[in-house]
Each structure stands twice: as C-alpha cells, then as structure tokens.
Scaffold this motif. Structure first.
Motif, PDB file in Angstrom:
ATOM      1  N   VAL A  64      34.575  37.976   6.676  1.00 27.84           N
ATOM      2  CA  VAL A  64      34.191  39.141   7.610  1.00 27.84           C
ATOM      3  C   VAL A  64      33.003  39.624   7.140  1.00 27.84           C
ATOM      4  N   ASP A  65      31.884  39.866   7.959  1.00 22.34           N
ATOM      5  CA  ASP A  65      30.952  40.780   7.873  1.00 22.34           C
ATOM      6  C   ASP A  65      30.914  42.111   8.205  1.00 22.34           C
ATOM      7  N   LEU A  66      30.726  43.047   7.501  1.00 27.32           N
ATOM      8  CA  LEU A  66      30.860  44.485   7.712  1.00 27.32           C
ATOM      9  C   LEU A  66      29.408  45.061   7.829  1.00 27.32           C
ATOM     10  N   VAL A  67      29.067  45.847   8.931  1.00 26.37           N
ATOM     11  CA  VAL A  67      27.983  46.548   9.194  1.00 26.37           C
ATOM     12  C   VAL A  67      28.029  48.036   9.446  1.00 26.37           C
ATOM     13  N   THR A  68      27.902  49.031   8.755  1.00 24.14           N
ATOM     14  CA  THR A  68      27.953  50.577   8.857  1.00 24.14           C
ATOM     15  C   THR A  68      27.047  51.273   8.289  1.00 24.14           C
ATOM     16  N   CYS A  69      27.053  52.483   8.664  1.00 23.44           N
ATOM     17  CA  CYS A  69      25.696  53.203   8.285  1.00 23.44           C
ATOM     18  C   CYS A  69      26.336  54.387   7.531  1.00 23.44           C
ATOM     19  N   LEU A  70      25.719  54.756   6.105  1.00 20.86           N
ATOM     20  CA  LEU A  70      25.566  55.579   5.379  1.00 20.86           C
ATOM     21  C   LEU A  70      24.683  56.525   5.110  1.00 20.86           C
ATOM     22  N   GLY A  71      24.919  57.880   4.644  1.00 20.16           N
ATOM     23  CA  GLY A  71      23.735  58.725   4.483  1.00 20.16           C
ATOM     24  C   GLY A  71      22.964  58.657   3.274  1.00 20.16           C
ATOM     25  N   THR A  72      21.870  59.113   3.096  1.00 24.08           N
ATOM     26  CA  THR A  72      21.281  59.077   1.817  1.00 24.08           C
ATOM     27  C   THR A  72      21.750  59.972   0.790  1.00 24.08           C
ATOM     28  N   ARG A  73      22.675  61.094   1.294  1.00 23.63           N
ATOM     29  CA  ARG A  73      23.329  61.736   0.371  1.00 23.63           C
ATOM     30  C   ARG A  73      24.891  61.671  -0.022  1.00 23.63           C
ATOM     31  N   ASP A  74      25.364  61.361  -1.038  1.00 20.56           N
ATOM     32  CA  ASP A  74      26.954  61.436  -1.164  1.00 20.56           C
ATOM     33  C   ASP A  74      27.349  60.282  -0.257  1.00 20.56           C
ATOM     34  N   ALA A  75      26.501  59.245  -0.497  1.00 16.97           N
ATOM     35  CA  ALA A  75      27.006  57.815   0.241  1.00 16.97           C
ATOM     36  C   ALA A  75      28.380  57.307  -0.235  1.00 16.97           C
ATOM     37  N   ARG A  76      28.743  57.617  -1.352  1.00 23.44           N
ATOM     38  CA  ARG A  76      29.966  56.947  -1.732  1.00 23.44           C
ATOM     39  C   ARG A  76      30.010  55.375  -1.693  1.00 23.44           C
ATOM     40  N   GLU A  77      28.877  54.686  -1.780  1.00 20.08           N
ATOM     41  CA  GLU A  77      29.048  53.525  -2.020  1.00 20.08           C
ATOM     42  C   GLU A  77      29.770  52.569  -2.949  1.00 20.08           C
ATOM     43  N   GLU A  78      29.827  53.019  -3.953  1.00 16.15           N
ATOM     44  CA  GLU A  78      30.679  52.606  -5.222  1.00 16.15           C
ATOM     45  C   GLU A  78      32.006  52.382  -4.726  1.00 16.15           C
ATOM     46  N   PHE A  79      32.425  53.693  -4.107  1.00 14.74           N
ATOM     47  CA  PHE A  79      33.984  53.823  -3.671  1.00 14.74           C
ATOM     48  C   PHE A  79      34.231  52.812  -2.751  1.00 14.74           C
ATOM     49  N   ILE A  80      33.226  52.806  -1.670  1.00 15.57           N
ATOM     50  CA  ILE A  80      33.503  51.896  -0.360  1.00 15.57           C
ATOM     51  C   ILE A  80      33.584  50.424  -0.743  1.00 15.57           C
ATOM     52  N   ARG A  81      32.789  50.079  -2.041  1.00 13.97           N
ATOM     53  CA  ARG A  81      32.526  48.429  -2.228  1.00 13.97           C
ATOM     54  C   ARG A  81      33.947  48.367  -2.922  1.00 13.97           C
ATOM     55  N   SER A  82      34.331  49.271  -3.896  1.00 10.15           N
ATOM     56  CA  SER A  82      35.786  48.904  -4.609  1.00 10.15           C
ATOM     57  C   SER A  82      37.167  48.753  -3.627  1.00 10.15           C
ATOM     58  N   HIS A  83      36.974  49.317  -2.347  1.00 11.69           N
ATOM     59  CA  HIS A  83      38.116  49.579  -1.641  1.00 11.69           C
ATOM     60  C   HIS A  83      37.957  48.485  -0.375  1.00 11.69           C
ATOM     61  N   LEU A  84      37.237  47.532  -0.579  1.00 10.05           N
ATOM     62  CA  LEU A  84      36.834  46.321   0.459  1.00 10.05           C
ATOM     63  C   LEU A  84      37.421  45.159  -0.229  1.00 10.05           C
ATOM     64  N   LYS A  85      38.128  44.425   0.784  1.00 10.87           N
ATOM     65  CA  LYS A  85      38.585  43.053   0.167  1.00 10.87           C
ATOM     66  C   LYS A  85      37.522  42.166  -0.255  1.00 10.87           C
ATOM     67  N   GLY A  86      37.870  41.210  -0.943  1.00 11.07           N
ATOM     68  CA  GLY A  86      36.812  40.410  -1.724  1.00 11.07           C
ATOM     69  C   GLY A  86      36.145  39.359  -0.587  1.00 11.07           C
ATOM     70  N   ASN A  87      36.880  39.043   0.708  1.00 13.34           N
ATOM     71  CA  ASN A  87      36.392  38.106   1.604  1.00 13.34           C
ATOM     72  C   ASN A  87      35.409  39.000   2.558  1.00 13.34           C
ATOM     73  N   ILE A  88      34.964  40.322   2.395  1.00 10.12           N
ATOM     74  CA  ILE A  88      34.304  41.031   3.374  1.00 10.12           C
ATOM     75  C   ILE A  88      32.916  41.213   2.419  1.00 10.12           C
ATOM     76  N   SER A  89      31.764  40.767   3.492  1.00  6.98           N
ATOM     77  CA  SER A  89      30.493  40.897   3.068  1.00  6.98           C
ATOM     78  C   SER A  89      29.890  42.276   3.647  1.00  6.98           C
ATOM     79  N   PRO A  90      29.701  43.483   3.071  1.00  9.19           N
ATOM     80  CA  PRO A  90      29.206  44.517   3.769  1.00  9.19           C
ATOM     81  C   PRO A  90      27.732  44.707   3.763  1.00  9.19           C
ATOM     82  N   THR A  91      27.159  44.900   4.844  1.00  6.32           N
ATOM     83  CA  THR A  91      25.793  45.552   4.950  1.00  6.32           C
ATOM     84  C   THR A  91      25.591  46.957   5.364  1.00  6.32           C
TER      85      THR A  91
END
Length: 204
Positions: free
Chosen positions: A157-184
């Motif tokens: 599964v490929d995921l494309v989503t938009c985050l802000g430059t402030r408080d993007a919470r990218e680490e939290f998001i990555r840690s809560h995605l299943k291993g077979n998801i490739s996020p962009t």
C-alpha cells in the motif's frame, strides 16, 4: 492454529462445556456460514452442548447491517443475497486474492485524540459537570486509518498525504502505520495537522 472459516478446530482444541450462539443460528437454514451443523457436532463430540441465546444484543451480524439502512433501497438486503450466492470459503478466498494488489491511498491525515475523565459532580453555580482528567490516547485517523485497514488485505500500500511544516507529528504517524505501507509526505506551510478530540467519562 491455522485460519479457518468456522470454529470447528477451536472447539476441538478447547472442548467447551457450553458453546453459545445467537438465536439466528438456531435454524440451520438461516446459518450465515453453513457450518453450524459441523460446529454442533464438534461440541457434542467433546461432551459439551450448544446453547442459543434469545438476547438480541448478541446477534452481531444484524447490528452490523443496521448502517446499511441509510444506503439506497436495494442495499439493506445485500448481506442476505451475498450469503446465498457465496459460501464463507468463497468470500475468504476472494479476500485473500486481494493480496497481490498494489493500492495507492491519497487523503488527509487526522490524529484522533481521546481524553478520559472522571465526573466529580455538578458545579453549584453553573449547569456544568466538573471532571478530573485521567489520561489521553492518540490514534492514527483519517487516511491513516484507511491505509492501515487496506494493508490488512493487500501486501503493498502506497500512502500520499500532506503534512504541515509545524508540528507535523511525522514520527508518530510513521510508528502507527503498518509495515507494508510506504508513505510519501508532502509538506505545505499553510497546512495545519487536524487533531480531533473526544471525551469519555470513566465510571469509578
């Protein structure tokens, strides 16, 4: 224990004294899986008995069908038509066939935040209930939840989503995605991460 469409193997392993099913399984002809006879035989072989409850709250498939009432007129009878056309094994095989699909999911990221509180009583001067904060939990919502659900059926599964430059919470998001998801992650200065809050009163 391997995955099976019925509870026969589990029954044989556990050998329950009482095996409880909803009253909608009492008539073999209305059985959703078509395997209630096998399950009943497995229970009785192990020395147990089958009990059918008349509590409507245990009829889970009927509760699951209620949201369909909001759909077009022909939709509510879809589960009934589906189970008459296909066996449980056929449906499971169709779901397994989704493994090879490559799915692209695009949408908004939402963080669902739940606050658990305990009621302390009504304020003497206001129509408000005072509460004490206990704890908070965060969950990956929005398109993240969709991607995780799809990843349970598809290997890639490929995921494309938009985050802000402030408080993007990218680490939290990555840690809560299943291993077979490739996020962009796309970034935009005007983008603010959506956080939806909910409150739940915890009884003492």
């Amino acid at each position: 224990m391997t995955e099976t469409p019925t509870a026969v193997e589990a029954i044989q392993a556990i050998r329950p004294a009482v095996y409880v099913k909803g009253s909608d399984y009492a008539d073999d002809g209305d059985d959703l899986t078509g395997k209630i006879v096998d399950e009943r035989r497995a229970v009785e072989t192990g020395g147990g008995r089958v009990h059918f409850t008349d509590d409507n709250h245990l009829q889970l498939h009927r509760a699951a069908e209620r949201p369909l009432r909001r759909l077009p007129r022909r939709s509510p009878d879809l589960p009934a038509r589906l189970r008459h056309r296909h066996s449980a094994d056929e449906i499971i095989d169709l779901l397994k066939a989704l493994r090879s699909l490559k799915v692209l999911v695009i949408g908004d990221t939402i963080i669902d935040e739940y606050h658990y509180v305990q009621s302390m009583g009504k304020s003497p001067k206001e129509l408000l209930v005072a509460t004490r904060f206990l704890r908070a939990e965060e969950f990956a919502g929005g398109i993240l939840a969709c991607a995780n659900h799809i990843a349970g059926f598809c290997d890639r599964v490929d995921l494309v989503t938009c985050l802000g430059t402030r408080d993007a919470r990218e680490e939290f998001i990555r840690s809560h995605l299943k291993g077979n998801i490739s996020p962009t992650f796309l970034t935009h200065v005007a983008r603010i991460l959506a956080v939806k809050e909910g409150w739940a009163d915890v009884c003492p």
